[in-house]
Enzyme design. Structure first.
Site, PDB file in Angstrom:
ATOM      1  N   GLU A   1      41.212  35.797  36.013  1.00  0.00           N
ATOM      2  CA  GLU A   1      42.556  35.721  36.595  1.00  0.00           C
ATOM      3  C   GLU A   1      43.212  34.377  36.310  1.00  0.00           C
ATOM      4  O   GLU A   1      43.917  33.818  37.150  1.00  0.00           O
ATOM      5  CB  GLU A   1      42.493  35.979  38.102  1.00  0.00           C
ATOM      6  CG  GLU A   1      42.007  37.372  38.438  1.00  0.00           C
ATOM      7  CD  GLU A   1      41.955  37.660  39.930  1.00  0.00           C
ATOM      8  OE1 GLU A   1      42.431  36.818  40.732  1.00  0.00           O
ATOM      9  OE2 GLU A   1      41.456  38.736  40.290  1.00  0.00           O
ATOM     10  N   CYS A   2      43.015  33.874  35.114  1.00  0.00           N
ATOM     11  CA  CYS A   2      43.508  32.562  34.705  1.00  0.00           C
ATOM     12  C   CYS A   2      44.636  32.763  33.689  1.00  0.00           C
ATOM     13  O   CYS A   2      44.657  33.759  32.964  1.00  0.00           O
ATOM     14  CB  CYS A   2      42.346  31.794  34.065  1.00  0.00           C
ATOM     15  SG  CYS A   2      42.760  30.179  33.379  1.00  0.00           S
ATOM     16  N   GLY A   3      45.547  31.804  33.611  1.00  0.00           N
ATOM     17  CA  GLY A   3      46.573  31.854  32.584  1.00  0.00           C
ATOM     18  C   GLY A   3      45.990  31.844  31.181  1.00  0.00           C
ATOM     19  O   GLY A   3      46.630  32.278  30.222  1.00  0.00           O
TER      20      GLY A   3
END
Length: 161
Positions: free
Chosen positions: A36-38
């Site tokens: 769930e990271c950029g």
């Protein structure tokens, strides 16, 4: 005192203990990952590197980590499903670990001590990358924002070397 990648063991996403000596003689890219990271779309680039170079003795080892902004909240089954469903990940993935602090996995303690970054030996964020040569030694460390495609030349050189 560990001196090569092959001196470590790690638990796979499906709970098996893997002896990293299984990768002796290969060029390996070790990456701390998050779902769930950029930077999560880097999974696609990591898979492309793996697909391109695996036939020549290259692999990517992914180590999910929840230490940066709680961006890997899922359990191992959820991580496996996410990686396969969204990015077609086929390279080896391991159980969630810590990469910094007192509880950091011994592999990452060693990697950090071998090649420091902008924060000294600490890992700055998800998707920090370490390129390890066929001899099990760390060749280079890359910032989390370094796109996997930019590593192709270094992987090529390591495979040729």
């Amino acid at each position: 005192m560990p001196t090569t990648l092959g001196d470590f063991k790690a638990t796979s996403l499906d709970g098996r203990e893997i002896d990293l000596a299984d990768y002796d003689g290969q060029v390996v890219l070790v990456v701390n990952t998050a779902s769930e990271c950029g930077l999560t779309p880097q999974y696609q680039g990591l898979q492309e590197l793996y697909d391109s170079f695996a036939p020549r003795g290259f692999t990517v080892l992914g180590f999910p980590c929840d230490q940066f902004g709680h961006q890997e909240p899922g359990d191992e089954a959820e991580i496996a499903s996410f990686c396969e469903r969204n990015y077609g990940v086929t390279f080896p993935m391991f159980a969630k670990i810590d990469v910094n602090g007192d509880d950091a996995h011994p592999l990452f303690q060693w990697l950090r001590s071998e090649k420091t970054g902008v924060l000294g030996d600490k890992i700055k964020w998800n998707f920090a990358k370490f390129l390890v040569g066929r001899d099990g030694q760390v060749i280079k460390r890359y910032a989390p924002t370094t796109e996997p495609a930019k590593l192709a030349g270094d992987v090529e050189a390591a495979l040729a070397g």
